[in-house]
Design a protein around this motif. Structure first.
Motif, mmCIF file in Angstrom:
data_model
loop_
_atom_site.group_PDB
_atom_site.id
_atom_site.type_symbol
_atom_site.label_atom_id
_atom_site.label_comp_id
_atom_site.label_asym_id
_atom_site.label_seq_id
_atom_site.Cartn_x
_atom_site.Cartn_y
_atom_site.Cartn_z
ATOM 1 N N ALA A 1 0.822 -1.210 0.000
ATOM 2 C CA ALA A 1 0.000 0.000 0.000
ATOM 3 C C ALA A 1 0.857 1.263 0.000
ATOM 4 O O ALA A 1 0.579 2.218 -0.737
ATOM 5 C CB ALA A 1 -0.936 -0.007 1.205
ATOM 6 N N SER A 2 1.912 1.277 0.800
ATOM 7 C CA SER A 2 2.780 2.454 0.871
ATOM 8 C C SER A 2 3.466 2.718 -0.462
ATOM 9 O O SER A 2 3.534 3.863 -0.929
ATOM 10 C CB SER A 2 3.831 2.253 1.970
ATOM 11 N N LEU A 3 3.959 1.653 -1.102
ATOM 12 C CA LEU A 3 4.678 1.825 -2.366
ATOM 13 C C LEU A 3 3.728 2.149 -3.516
ATOM 14 O O LEU A 3 4.088 2.920 -4.419
ATOM 15 C CB LEU A 3 5.493 0.566 -2.672
ATOM 16 N N LEU A 4 2.523 1.592 -3.498
ATOM 17 C CA LEU A 4 1.540 1.947 -4.526
ATOM 18 C C LEU A 4 1.135 3.409 -4.409
ATOM 19 O O LEU A 4 0.970 4.107 -5.416
ATOM 20 C CB LEU A 4 0.311 1.053 -4.419
ATOM 21 N N ARG A 5 0.968 3.872 -3.184
ATOM 22 C CA ARG A 5 0.628 5.284 -2.980
ATOM 23 C C ARG A 5 1.762 6.185 -3.466
ATOM 24 O O ARG A 5 1.525 7.217 -4.117
ATOM 25 C CB ARG A 5 0.333 5.530 -1.505
ATOM 26 N N ALA A 6 3.012 5.795 -3.193
ATOM 27 C CA ALA A 6 4.149 6.582 -3.681
ATOM 28 C C ALA A 6 4.208 6.570 -5.199
ATOM 29 O O ALA A 6 4.548 7.583 -5.830
ATOM 30 C CB ALA A 6 5.449 6.025 -3.093
ATOM 31 N N ALA A 7 3.866 5.424 -5.807
ATOM 32 C CA ALA A 7 3.863 5.339 -7.277
ATOM 33 C C ALA A 7 2.805 6.256 -7.876
ATOM 34 O O ALA A 7 3.060 6.979 -8.848
ATOM 35 C CB ALA A 7 3.623 3.893 -7.707
ATOM 36 N N GLU A 8 1.613 6.246 -7.296
ATOM 37 C CA GLU A 8 0.543 7.122 -7.800
ATOM 38 C C GLU A 8 0.922 8.595 -7.639
ATOM 39 O O GLU A 8 0.638 9.417 -8.517
ATOM 40 C CB GLU A 8 -0.763 6.824 -7.076
ATOM 41 N N ASN A 9 1.558 8.918 -6.528
ATOM 42 C CA ASN A 9 1.967 10.309 -6.307
ATOM 43 C C ASN A 9 3.017 10.757 -7.318
ATOM 44 O O ASN A 9 3.165 11.957 -7.569
ATOM 45 C CB ASN A 9 2.507 10.478 -4.888
ATOM 46 N N SER A 10 3.768 9.807 -7.874
ATOM 47 C CA SER A 10 4.783 10.160 -8.871
ATOM 48 C C SER A 10 4.231 10.162 -10.290
ATOM 49 O O SER A 10 4.977 10.410 -11.237
ATOM 50 C CB SER A 10 5.966 9.183 -8.783
ATOM 51 N N GLY A 11 2.925 9.900 -10.443
ATOM 52 C CA GLY A 11 2.300 9.984 -11.761
ATOM 53 C C GLY A 11 1.966 8.655 -12.402
ATOM 54 O O GLY A 11 1.528 8.626 -13.562
ATOM 55 N N VAL A 12 2.127 7.549 -11.698
ATOM 56 C CA VAL A 12 1.817 6.228 -12.258
ATOM 57 C C VAL A 12 0.303 6.023 -12.274
ATOM 58 O O VAL A 12 -0.391 6.366 -11.309
ATOM 59 C CB VAL A 12 2.486 5.118 -11.426
ATOM 60 N N GLU A 13 -0.202 5.471 -13.373
ATOM 61 C CA GLU A 13 -1.610 5.096 -13.459
ATOM 62 C C GLU A 13 -1.749 3.642 -13.018
ATOM 63 O O GLU A 13 -1.236 2.741 -13.681
ATOM 64 C CB GLU A 13 -2.139 5.283 -14.885
ATOM 65 N N VAL A 14 -2.427 3.420 -11.896
ATOM 66 C CA VAL A 14 -2.568 2.084 -11.317
ATOM 67 C C VAL A 14 -3.927 1.523 -11.721
ATOM 68 O O VAL A 14 -4.966 2.146 -11.486
ATOM 69 C CB VAL A 14 -2.436 2.130 -9.787
ATOM 70 N N HIS A 15 -3.915 0.329 -12.307
ATOM 71 C CA HIS A 15 -5.130 -0.345 -12.752
ATOM 72 C C HIS A 15 -5.247 -1.664 -11.996
ATOM 73 O O HIS A 15 -4.500 -2.605 -12.262
ATOM 74 C CB HIS A 15 -5.104 -0.611 -14.257
ATOM 75 N N CYS A 16 -6.156 -1.733 -11.033
ATOM 76 C CA CYS A 16 -6.339 -2.956 -10.249
ATOM 77 C C CYS A 16 -7.400 -3.840 -10.883
ATOM 78 O O CYS A 16 -8.338 -3.361 -11.520
ATOM 79 C CB CYS A 16 -6.736 -2.611 -8.817
ATOM 80 N N GLY A 17 -7.254 -5.134 -10.672
ATOM 81 C CA GLY A 17 -8.220 -6.082 -11.205
ATOM 82 C C GLY A 17 -7.979 -6.465 -12.654
ATOM 83 O O GLY A 17 -8.874 -7.019 -13.298
ATOM 84 N N TRP A 18 -6.772 -6.209 -13.171
ATOM 85 C CA TRP A 18 -6.418 -6.593 -14.539
ATOM 86 C C TRP A 18 -5.272 -7.595 -14.494
ATOM 87 O O TRP A 18 -4.250 -7.337 -13.877
ATOM 88 C CB TRP A 18 -6.020 -5.377 -15.375
ATOM 89 N N ARG A 19 -5.454 -8.726 -15.174
ATOM 90 C CA ARG A 19 -4.454 -9.781 -15.186
ATOM 91 C C ARG A 19 -3.892 -9.963 -16.591
ATOM 92 O O ARG A 19 -4.648 -10.035 -17.574
ATOM 93 C CB ARG A 19 -5.061 -11.101 -14.709
ATOM 94 N N LEU A 20 -2.566 -10.025 -16.673
ATOM 95 C CA LEU A 20 -1.916 -10.251 -17.963
ATOM 96 C C LEU A 20 -2.135 -11.699 -18.399
ATOM 97 O O LEU A 20 -1.886 -12.629 -17.619
ATOM 98 C CB LEU A 20 -0.422 -9.948 -17.853
#
Length: 584
Positions: free
Chosen positions: A183-202
């Motif tokens: 959770a901490s690292l995902l929040r830091a990623a979003e704050n840096s401009g990353v678009e996070v898409h949950c519920g998608w599987r490659l």
């Protein structure tokens, strides 16, 4: 034995870092080294913390697109690193709410209460190696990680006795549940401009067109084998594909199949761990779980709640770990003083048994399936705490899990396909040495090194450096980064897996008490030498690895070989001396 790998002779920055890495190793306990080691560690952290460096080679009007498959700690940190260095980053995670409660809004990555008993509920111990990697990527592990506990002591309970090892200031690990780290690292990623898409599987990759095919997972359905969970699909183009999707990595498997089909050998070797483990969270600290007469007597009476406890049962070959856990309401990590002890009000217990044993216990049910096993393993616990743990382990949705997979990948990237592998996707390892997450975070920091080496931001690099890509395509830039990353990391990644595979014990019983006699003798000899020489001879390699020694894994592997040859020499010397005495 060939000499250990070294930095380029003329690479001043790399040589200084290598020198300080050796200097700040925790193996030397001599008082004369304490202050110097503290200064060396401060130098390394300051030298490595270079987040937010924009690459001068990237065309801002058309930045390369990076797709990160997997939203675990390695994937989230990699996404942050790439975004801060000029990439347009999309992160796709199969779990609908990784490290986040279902009612929370996007960006508010809080606890996922449902994950308290699943395979990802275990506690991660971020040792000095992992902390150094996080600092390198702009994350302060003592400030930016939610609900972390700085370990102050390690307590080993076995055969009715308790042994305490106090941890020196500045050398403790930061322990926190995996979901909170994510959770901490995902929040830091979003704050840096990353678009996070949950519920998608490659599900597939077209490496020639550089496209990934993704499927949407229904809410609450994450089984990779359940095709009915899919509701819709989409295709996304990429310039750089980062495989951070774990030991069962679809990215790695698809890449291996593709390369083998076109006649390129890409070998991936795996080894399954036969150990099984289960986790459960008890709503009280360890001082309320262990018998009062033990807690109030030496050596436990002087310890704070911020202590890691391990338990061993020689009869069943089982091991137990008890991690301190902070409540989410008191989320920030701070130094452990008397004002910060009270929030540590829970402990996560992990039980580890030889393969098949936990399954038998679960089929027998509560209490008959667990009573005898837990009574031997947690002999100094209160009966009420053992009973409560047994009930939690016996619950239907608390399923035993295997101890992991060792993965040796022939390469960590394929430049022409624009693919790099980080974390367990490229170098999975067993949990016995506690290196999995720390090695994964270090791989991401090496990826940051590779990007900056290609751009000329730093002098360290394996081959491509200081190249002007301002007039080149994104494809050439990504290929150079992938090639550089593989050159910088592959040798150490393979060594890390080897060390984990050759670690304490075997594949069916994992603990120091079940390790081979030669291994025990090796540890004993070098511990004696370490004490006799007042720290001039380093501690045994395996102990230094578990404590988070920041030396390169390939160097540690070489030192491990040297230790074995020394032990063999002592054995031969003793045998020769004995034969001589008999013949005299």
């Amino acid at each position: 034995v060939s000499p250990p790998p070294r930095a380029a002779f003329f690479d001043l920055d790399a040589n200084i870092c290598t020198f300080f890495h050796h200097l700040c190793r925790s193996s030397s306990s001599h008082p004369l080294f304490n202050e110097t080691r503290a200064l060396a560690r401060a130098f390394l952290i300051n030298n490595k913390k270079r987040s937010g460096i924009k690459m001068t080679s990237i065309n801002n009007s058309s930045p390369p697109i990076a797709v990160v498959a997997g939203g675990g700690p390695a994937g989230a940190l990699a996404a942050k690193v790439l975004s801060e260095r000029g990439f347009r980053v999309h992160l796709y995670e199969a779990y609908p709410h990784p490290g986040r409660d279902g009612n929370d809004k996007k960006g508010d990555h809080a606890n996922n209460n449902k994950s308290e008993k699943n395979s990802r509920a275990y506690v991660i111990s971020v040792n000095p190696r992992g902390q150094l990697a996080l600092n390198r990527c702009g994350i302060d592990p003592l400030i930016d990680l939610d609900a972390g506990v700085i370990n102050e002591a390690v307590v080993r309970h076995s055969n009715g006795k308790s042994r305490v090892r106090k941890i020196e200031d500045g050398q403790g690990s930061v322990m926190l549940p995996r979901r909170d780290l994510t959770a901490s690292l995902l929040r830091a990623a979003e704050n840096s401009g990353v678009e996070v898409h949950c519920g998608w599987r490659l599900i597939d990759v077209n490496f020639e067109k550089k496209e990934v095919m993704l499927v949407k997972v229904k809410e609450g359905r994450t089984d990779e084998d359940d095709d009915n969970a899919a509701t819709k699909e989409k295709t996304v183009r990429y310039d750089l594909l980062v495989g951070a999707d774990g030991v069962r990595s679809q990215t790695r498997n698809r890449l291996s199949n593709y390369l083998n089909e076109i006649g390129i050998d890409f070998c991936v070797k795996t080894a399954e761990d036969n150990m099984e483990y289960q986790v459960a969270t008890l709503p009280r600290p360890w001082k309320e779980i262990i018998l009062a007469e033990k807690v109030n007597a030496p050596p436990l009476n002087t310890l704070s709640p911020a202590s890691l406890h391990s338990f061993a049962d020689t009869k069943t070959g089982s091991t137990g770990l008890c991690f301190p856990v902070r409540s989410k309401s008191s989320s920030s990590t701070t130094s452990n003083n008397s004002d910060n002890e009270s929030p540590i009000d829970k402990c996560l217990v992990c039980v580890i048994f030889p393969g098949g044993e936990l399954g038998k216990m679960k089929r027998s049910g509560y209490p008959s399936g667990y009573e005898s096993a837990l009574s031997g393993l947690f002999a100094n616990w209160t009966p009420e705490s053992r009973s409560e743990l047994a009930q939690l382990l016996a619950e239907e949705d608390n399923v035993p899990n295997t101890g992991g997979v060792c993965i040796w990948s022939q390469a960590l990237s394929h430049p022409e396909s624009g693919v790099v592998l980080v974390g367990d996707a490229g170098h999975g390892m067993w949990r016995s040495l506690g290196q999995g997450c720390n090695a994964a975070l270090e791989s991401v920091s090496v990826l940051a090194d590779a990007i900056e080496a290609v751009d000329g931001s730093v002098s360290s690099g394996a081959g491509c450096r200081n190249i002007d890509f301002s007039t080149s395509s994104n494809k050439e830039l990504v290929e150079a980064i992938a090639l550089e990353y593989d050159g910088l990391r592959r040798e150490d990644a393979l060594a890390a897996v080897d060390l984990s595979f050759e670690g304490i014990g075997g594949t069916t019983k994992r603990a120091a008490m079940h390790s081979p006699v030669v291994f025990k003798f090796q540890i004993l000899i070098f511990m004696i030498l370490h004490k006799v020489t007042v720290g001039l001879v380093p501690m045994p390699v395996m102990l230094r690895i578990m404590k988070g020694d920041c030396v390169r894994y390939s160097t540690l592997k070489w030192e491990m070989k040297v230790e074995k040859y020394v032990v063999y020499g002592i054995f031969i010397g003793i045998l020769g001396f004995g034969l001589r005495r008999l013949l005299m």
